[in-house]
Design a protein around this motif. Structure first.
Motif, PDB file in Angstrom:
ATOM      1  N   ILE A  19      42.410  23.989  59.744  1.00 56.51           N
ATOM      2  CA  ILE A  19      42.915  24.470  61.036  1.00 56.51           C
ATOM      3  C   ILE A  19      42.443  25.886  61.353  1.00 56.51           C
ATOM      4  O   ILE A  19      42.478  26.309  62.518  1.00 56.51           O
ATOM      5  N   TYR A  67      50.860  23.914  63.156  1.00 54.23           N
ATOM      6  CA  TYR A  67      49.479  23.593  63.517  1.00 54.23           C
ATOM      7  C   TYR A  67      48.867  22.610  62.510  1.00 54.23           C
ATOM      8  O   TYR A  67      48.111  21.707  62.895  1.00 54.23           O
ATOM      9  N   GLU A  68      49.176  22.791  61.257  1.00 59.45           N
ATOM     10  CA  GLU A  68      48.691  21.853  60.246  1.00 59.45           C
ATOM     11  C   GLU A  68      49.220  20.448  60.527  1.00 59.45           C
ATOM     12  O   GLU A  68      48.479  19.453  60.441  1.00 59.45           O
ATOM     13  N   TYR A 119      47.588  18.773  63.565  1.00 57.91           N
ATOM     14  CA  TYR A 119      46.245  18.308  63.222  1.00 57.91           C
ATOM     15  C   TYR A 119      46.315  16.995  62.457  1.00 57.91           C
ATOM     16  O   TYR A 119      45.601  16.034  62.783  1.00 57.91           O
ATOM     17  N   ARG A 120      47.199  16.918  61.469  1.00 55.06           N
ATOM     18  CA  ARG A 120      47.356  15.676  60.702  1.00 55.06           C
ATOM     19  C   ARG A 120      47.775  14.523  61.624  1.00 55.06           C
ATOM     20  O   ARG A 120      47.216  13.427  61.574  1.00 55.06           O
ATOM     21  N   VAL A 123      39.599  21.450  65.722  1.00 55.20           N
ATOM     22  CA  VAL A 123      39.008  21.523  64.387  1.00 55.20           C
ATOM     23  C   VAL A 123      37.732  20.694  64.366  1.00 55.20           C
ATOM     24  O   VAL A 123      37.723  19.556  64.858  1.00 55.20           O
ATOM     25  N   ALA A 127      43.886  20.118  55.190  1.00 51.35           N
ATOM     26  CA  ALA A 127      44.338  20.394  56.556  1.00 51.35           C
ATOM     27  C   ALA A 127      44.778  21.840  56.716  1.00 51.35           C
ATOM     28  O   ALA A 127      44.538  22.457  57.758  1.00 51.35           O
ATOM     29  N   LEU A 136      43.389  23.290  69.124  1.00 51.84           N
ATOM     30  CA  LEU A 136      42.798  23.788  67.886  1.00 51.84           C
ATOM     31  C   LEU A 136      41.322  23.431  67.793  1.00 51.84           C
ATOM     32  O   LEU A 136      40.490  24.230  67.390  1.00 51.84           O
ATOM     33  N   THR A 169      50.907  16.411  69.643  1.00 54.64           N
ATOM     34  CA  THR A 169      49.680  15.661  69.867  1.00 54.64           C
ATOM     35  C   THR A 169      49.697  15.085  71.279  1.00 54.64           C
ATOM     36  O   THR A 169      50.733  15.068  71.951  1.00 54.64           O
ATOM     37  N   LEU A 229      45.984  19.173  69.187  1.00 50.48           N
ATOM     38  CA  LEU A 229      44.753  18.751  68.521  1.00 50.48           C
ATOM     39  C   LEU A 229      43.531  19.270  69.269  1.00 50.48           C
ATOM     40  O   LEU A 229      42.604  19.821  68.672  1.00 50.48           O
TER      41      LEU A 229
END
Length: 459
Positions: A418, A434-435, A438-439, A265, A414, A263, A309, A260
């Motif tokens: 990313i 990666y998606e 992030y979620r 985001v 999402a 990335l 994560t 997380l």
């Protein structure tokens, strides 16, 4: 807007034209380094520490560390406020002496592109040959190790790097931990974490190198100091590459960072540019590995947690009991040196603030992994009262709540979000992972902030 050229000189006979490309700007001659001792001191006595273990890096690896030191001088001593036309983007040139200018000049465009992405500035890098007196700088090693480390691991004193060290040591890998620090707070927590690892795993189970690299205030003429420090990971990676090169060919440099944060985001539209760091972004790490290959260094960066994560890192740590007992020694805060105040406005020691983006992710991770929020923050429960979103205690909470709401309303976004911080073209097979990270990461913070209210003025 002001342009700045920084000229580094090594050796008393370094009097050559630096090859300046920028014109019409300020030129600063950094303090001249007359010998190995002075340049090693500038990079935190890293080589001396390696030599005491019987490890000797190459001149090429030293070139990279010297370049990183010059980048650090520019990044920390050229003000964005006063010298950037848009309040952010600076134009910076570095003129650096190296052991083989042809090799480094060939890599120049790649270095500039890498730095432009990392810091958001416009960089110009000019290389020239070292002076005759310093063609060879690194003396022979003075110490011996009965067993060389198998790999290098970055060790910041944060929770992720602590978990990375625990996992590697629990797996029986002999590692060399490499740290650098900017202030006494970071140094203190690195020492606490190293002492905890030594006590738990035993003296001699790992090696460590710690380097202080910094330039005095006012080191760059006609500018002010800068505290955004977007280029710090170039220095961190370069010091690690110096150590890895000394160990041997193909040495892996572990970069323990949750997916997380890696990335990064943007949480809201305001965080896309200046507020988004890219210190371990996959695109940046790929470019750094490309740079290592292009100049003939065989080590490589590897982030084994890029699809995990922070909460998953905590939950899956190879020694959860030890992590839980020692986690309070780590520092994850984005502003660790700032003095905190309690409810009665009494000063207390600087530590994790509990409400910046890294702290919120940390608290969410410990809640996910251990089932309880991190009590070390000495703050009220986040949901005890409405937080003021215009103040530090509520600003980033509100940003997270915005991202959580956006993702809940349109889960499919999402797969596009990313890619906003930077390209993922080096890893097309990893887009799904990666998606998912992030979620999952946003979900962990959502669990932490369940029931928390933030609004202008608080309440």
């Amino acid at each position: 807007m002001s342009r700045h050229t920084l000229v580094m000189r090594i050796g008393a006979d370094d009097v050559a034209d630096p090859g300046q490309r920028l014109t019409g700007g300020f030129v600063t001659e950094l303090p001249r380094y007359g010998s190995f001792a002075s340049i090693d001191h500038q990079i935190g006595d890293t080589i001396t520490q390696l030599q005491s273990m019987g490890l000797r890096p190459s001149e090429r690896a030293l070139d990279l560390a010297v370049l990183a030191a010059a980048i650090t001088a520019a990044d920390t001593r050229i003000s964005r406020d006063s010298d950037a036309q848009d309040g952010w983007t600076r134009q910076i040139e570095l003129c650096v002496p190296v052991s083989d200018s042809r090799v480094w000049t060939d890599a120049g465009l790649l270095i500039e592109r890498t730095l432009n992405f990392l810091t958001g500035d416009i960089w110009f890098i000019t290389f020239r040959e070292r002076a005759v007196s310093v063609q060879t700088l690194i003396p022979a090693s003075t110490g011996t190790l009965t067993e060389k480390p198998q790999s290098v691991c970055l060790f910041s004193g944060g929770l992720d790097s602590f978990i990375g060290a625990i996992d590697l040591l629990s797996g029986g890998e002999r590692i060399l931990l490499v740290s650098h620090y900017w202030d006494r707070v970071a140094s203190k927590h690195q020492k606490l974490c190293l002492d905890a690892l030594k006590e738990h795993f035993g003296e001699g189970t790992f090696e460590s190198v710690r380097a202080y690299v910094g330039f005095p205030k006012g080191a760059v003429a006609d500018s002010h100091d800068e505290d955004t420090l977007r280029g710090r990971s170039f220095l961190f990676f370069s010091l690690a590459a110096l150590a890895a090169d000394a160990i041997g060919e193909g040495t892996v440099i572990h970069v323990p960072e949750n997916g997380l944060i890696s990335l990064n985001v943007p949480l809201d539209p305001l965080r896309l540019g200046a507020l988004s760091t890219r210190t371990t972004h996959p695109y940046y790490m790929a470019r750094f590995n490309e740079l290592l290959r292009s100049v003939g260094l065989t080590s490589r960066l590897e982030n084994r947690y890029r699809h995990r994560t922070k909460g998953q890192m905590v939950a899956e740590c190879a020694d959860a009991a030890f992590l839980r007992a020692a986690a309070a020694n780590t520092m994850s805060c984005s502003s660790p040196a700032k003095m905190r105040f309690d409810q009665d406005e009494q000063r207390r020691q600087a530590k994790n603030c509990g409400h910046c983006v890294p702290c919120l992710i940390r608290r969410a991770a410990l809640l996910h992994g251990f089932g309880a929020d991190d009590t070390e923050y000495q703050l009220e429960y986040l949901g005890a009262k409405a937080l003021d979103s215009t103040r530090a205690t509520g600003e980033h909470v509100r940003s997270f709540q915005f991202a959580i709401a956006q993702l809940a309303a349109r889960p499919q976004r999402a797969r596009f979000d990313i890619h906003k911080p930077g390209p993922l073209t080096d890893h097309p097979g990893d887009w799904g992972a990666y998606e998912q990270v992030y979620r999952d990461g946003i979900g962990e913070v959502a669990a932490l902030l369940n029931g928390v209210v933030s609004r202008p003025g608080g309440g």
